[in-house]
Motif scaffolding. Structure first.
Motif, PDB file in Angstrom:
ATOM      1  N   ARG A  75       9.044 -59.363  13.364  1.00 40.86           N
ATOM      2  CA  ARG A  75       8.243 -59.811  14.359  1.00 40.86           C
ATOM      3  C   ARG A  75       8.366 -59.424  15.670  1.00 40.86           C
ATOM      4  NH1 ARG A  75       5.964 -64.747  13.185  1.00 40.86           N
ATOM      5  NH2 ARG A  75       6.513 -65.804  11.121  1.00 40.86           N
TER       6      ARG A  75
ATOM      7  N   PRO B 225       7.809 -57.267   7.460  1.00 39.52           N
ATOM      8  CA  PRO B 225       7.800 -56.509   8.885  1.00 39.52           C
ATOM      9  C   PRO B 225       8.684 -57.583   9.896  1.00 39.52           C
ATOM     10  CG  PRO B 225       5.542 -56.603   7.858  1.00 39.52           C
ATOM     11  CD  PRO B 225       6.303 -57.495   7.480  1.00 39.52           C
TER      12      PRO B 225
ATOM     13  N   LYS C 263       1.090 -53.229   1.779  1.00 38.09           N
ATOM     14  CA  LYS C 263       1.571 -52.970   3.115  1.00 38.09           C
ATOM     15  C   LYS C 263       0.431 -53.775   3.788  1.00 38.09           C
ATOM     16  CE  LYS C 263      -0.783 -50.275   5.305  1.00 38.09           C
ATOM     17  NZ  LYS C 263      -1.761 -48.963   5.536  1.00 38.09           N
TER      18      LYS C 263
ATOM     19  N   ASN D  37       1.243 -47.243  11.090  1.00 38.49           N
ATOM     20  CA  ASN D  37       0.512 -48.012  10.101  1.00 38.49           C
ATOM     21  C   ASN D  37      -0.099 -46.952   9.130  1.00 38.49           C
ATOM     22  OD1 ASN D  37      -0.482 -49.996   8.245  1.00 38.49           O
ATOM     23  ND2 ASN D  37      -2.385 -50.435   9.751  1.00 38.49           N
TER      24      ASN D  37
ATOM     25  N   THR E 299      -3.182 -59.786  13.373  1.00 38.11           N
ATOM     26  CA  THR E 299      -3.904 -58.578  13.447  1.00 38.11           C
ATOM     27  C   THR E 299      -3.353 -58.020  14.754  1.00 38.11           C
ATOM     28  OG1 THR E 299      -6.021 -59.120  12.614  1.00 38.11           O
ATOM     29  CG2 THR E 299      -5.987 -57.282  13.617  1.00 38.11           C
ATOM     30  N   ARG E 300      -3.021 -56.807  14.680  1.00 33.40           N
ATOM     31  CA  ARG E 300      -2.267 -56.193  15.853  1.00 33.40           C
ATOM     32  C   ARG E 300      -1.258 -56.924  16.553  1.00 33.40           C
ATOM     33  NH1 ARG E 300      -7.281 -52.001  17.637  1.00 33.40           N
ATOM     34  NH2 ARG E 300      -6.925 -50.894  15.846  1.00 33.40           N
ATOM     35  N   LEU E 301      -0.417 -57.775  15.927  1.00 30.56           N
ATOM     36  CA  LEU E 301       0.501 -58.531  16.338  1.00 30.56           C
ATOM     37  C   LEU E 301       0.212 -59.566  17.326  1.00 30.56           C
ATOM     38  CD1 LEU E 301       3.128 -55.579  17.744  1.00 30.56           C
ATOM     39  CD2 LEU E 301       2.898 -56.707  15.446  1.00 30.56           C
TER      40      LEU E 301
ATOM     41  N   ARG F  94       1.758 -57.146   6.495  1.00 30.60           N
ATOM     42  CA  ARG F  94       1.639 -56.989   8.059  1.00 30.60           C
ATOM     43  C   ARG F  94       0.568 -58.116   8.445  1.00 30.60           C
ATOM     44  NH1 ARG F  94       2.243 -51.897  10.633  1.00 30.60           N
ATOM     45  NH2 ARG F  94       0.567 -52.462  11.833  1.00 30.60           N
ATOM     46  N   SER F  95      -0.379 -58.563   7.627  1.00 29.82           N
ATOM     47  CA  SER F  95      -1.176 -59.858   7.966  1.00 29.82           C
ATOM     48  C   SER F  95      -0.579 -61.258   7.725  1.00 29.82           C
ATOM     49  CB  SER F  95      -2.486 -59.541   7.422  1.00 29.82           C
ATOM     50  OG  SER F  95      -3.009 -58.420   7.449  1.00 29.82           O
TER      51      SER F  95
ATOM     52  N   LEU G 126       2.695 -62.962   7.539  1.00 29.37           N
ATOM     53  CA  LEU G 126       4.127 -62.996   7.705  1.00 29.37           C
ATOM     54  C   LEU G 126       4.907 -63.848   7.101  1.00 29.37           C
ATOM     55  CD1 LEU G 126       4.627 -61.899  11.512  1.00 29.37           C
ATOM     56  CD2 LEU G 126       4.354 -60.429   9.476  1.00 29.37           C
TER      57      LEU G 126
END
Length: 357
Positions: A357, A355, A336, A324, A110-112, A340-341, A343
């Motif tokens: 990294r 996405p 999407k 996003n 979540t949020r990288l 993102r969640s 990988l």
């Protein structure tokens, strides 16, 4: 997961500072049974719409799900997380192009940043869509679940919970529509079978002081409505203009929040709000069960409701993070969020869309 809420309120850094005493225990309670006939607007419907617009979170009681069913699901969820690591890894989410299965601690992003929880994701038990060069990638979201052979009764309880939660969520969605002076059936086609709802059973292990404590990072939910069942260990927080608000457990009550797809359908009259979970301390573990009531992939697009003028004037349009963005196309938006969640699944099954990294 959207970061759009930062456009409304700047998020304080994650941590364990408690919100002020004025904010504690402040979430309102809605009794679903008291809303009564889905075709008749009452003052309670007006209150429901105001709550959803103002904070987007509330406790839901009067849902009608038997306490014994809740207790069975909570007990078997704990039993799953007690399985040996190799048993859980046999149904790892990376083995499923449908994003179904087990994710270990730190495996979801979540949020990288990695979330410090382990979980198992379920969807509706449906056959996979046959792949061809012309098949849109988002059809990969439909398919069968992975089930642990060591715990066969889990499948029975999960499928029963999906059915019970779906009925509660549909009643609540109809109540929202009546609150917004729409026909109760206005979004029936959006949630018609084949369904596209999701369920997670989640374990948040304790983290020592001084260690990262992102149980799950700040985010919005992407579906229509989320029904969350908590255990007795807190950690859920909701963002408000005054800061992060603790959402303490309330026995046998759901915590409900608005998702981005319902925000889209109401042109922003109803707001999806940002929330997070802070990891437990002092050797405690937190368990929760999250049901995400979502549009059917077969519905294709999220419709825009024709609100009456006095409500339409208050609809500010949906929030959308340029990094996003929200899509009205259901499959595109849903895929999407999963890419993102997760990988590992993205890189294995959707390399062209994964996405960086």
């Amino acid at each position: 997961m959207s970061t759009a809420a930062h456009a409304i309120f700047p998020a304080p850094p994650i941590g364990h500072a408690a919100p002020s005493s004025a904010l504690r225990d402040a979430l309102p309670v809605i009794d679903l049974a008291a809303l009564g006939d889905a075709t008749r607007h009452t003052p309670l419907h007006t209150r429901l719409a105001h709550i959803a617009r103002d904070i987007g979170f509330f406790y839901l009681e009067g849902h009608g799900i038997d306490t014994a069913q809740i207790e069975r699901l909570q007990a078997i969820s704990r039993r799953f997380f007690e399985l040996p690591p190799q048993a859980k890894e046999r149904i790892a989410i990376r083995n499923s192009r449908h994003f179904r299965g087990y994710t270990g601690v730190g495996g979801e992003i979540t949020r990288l940043r990695p979330d410090l929880r382990e979980q198992i994701d379920f969807g509706e038990e449906l056959p996979a869509i046959d792949e061809s060069p012309d098949t849109p990638a988002w059809w990969g979201l439909q398919g069968p679940n992975q089930w642990p052979g060591e715990l066969p009764e889990l499948q029975r309880e999960i499928l029963a919970w999906q059915e019970a939660a779906r009925q509660v969520a549909k009643r609540l969605l109809q109540a929202f529509l009546v609150a917004l002076e729409q026909p109760a059936t206005a979004l029936d086609a959006l949630v018609a079978p084949p369904h596209n709802n999701r369920l997670k059973i989640i374990h948040y292990p304790s983290q020592e002081h001084g260690c990262p404590d992102q149980g799950v990072g700040a985010h919005k939910d992407g579906g229509l409505l989320t029904l969350l069942l908590q255990d007795k260990v807190g950690g859920l927080q909701v963002l408000t203009p005054q800061g992060w608000l603790d959402v303490p457990p309330r026995e046998n009550a759901f915590v409900v929040n608005i998702g981005e797809m319902l925000e889209l359908a109401t042109n922003g009259y109803l707001r999806a709000n940002e929330h997070r979970v802070v990891s437990p301390r002092s050797g405690a573990s937190r368990y929760s069960i999250a049901y995400f009531f979502s549009p059917s992939l077969h519905a294709q697009e999220v419709p825009l409701l024709d609100l009456p003028p006095h409500l339409a004037r208050l609809a500010r349009g949906p929030e959308s993070d340029p990094h996003n963005p929200l899509f009205t196309h259901i499959g595109t938006n849903a895929l999407k969020g999963r890419l993102r969640s997760h990988l590992d699944v993205a890189q294995r099954y959707y390399p062209a869309l994964a996405p960086r990294r």
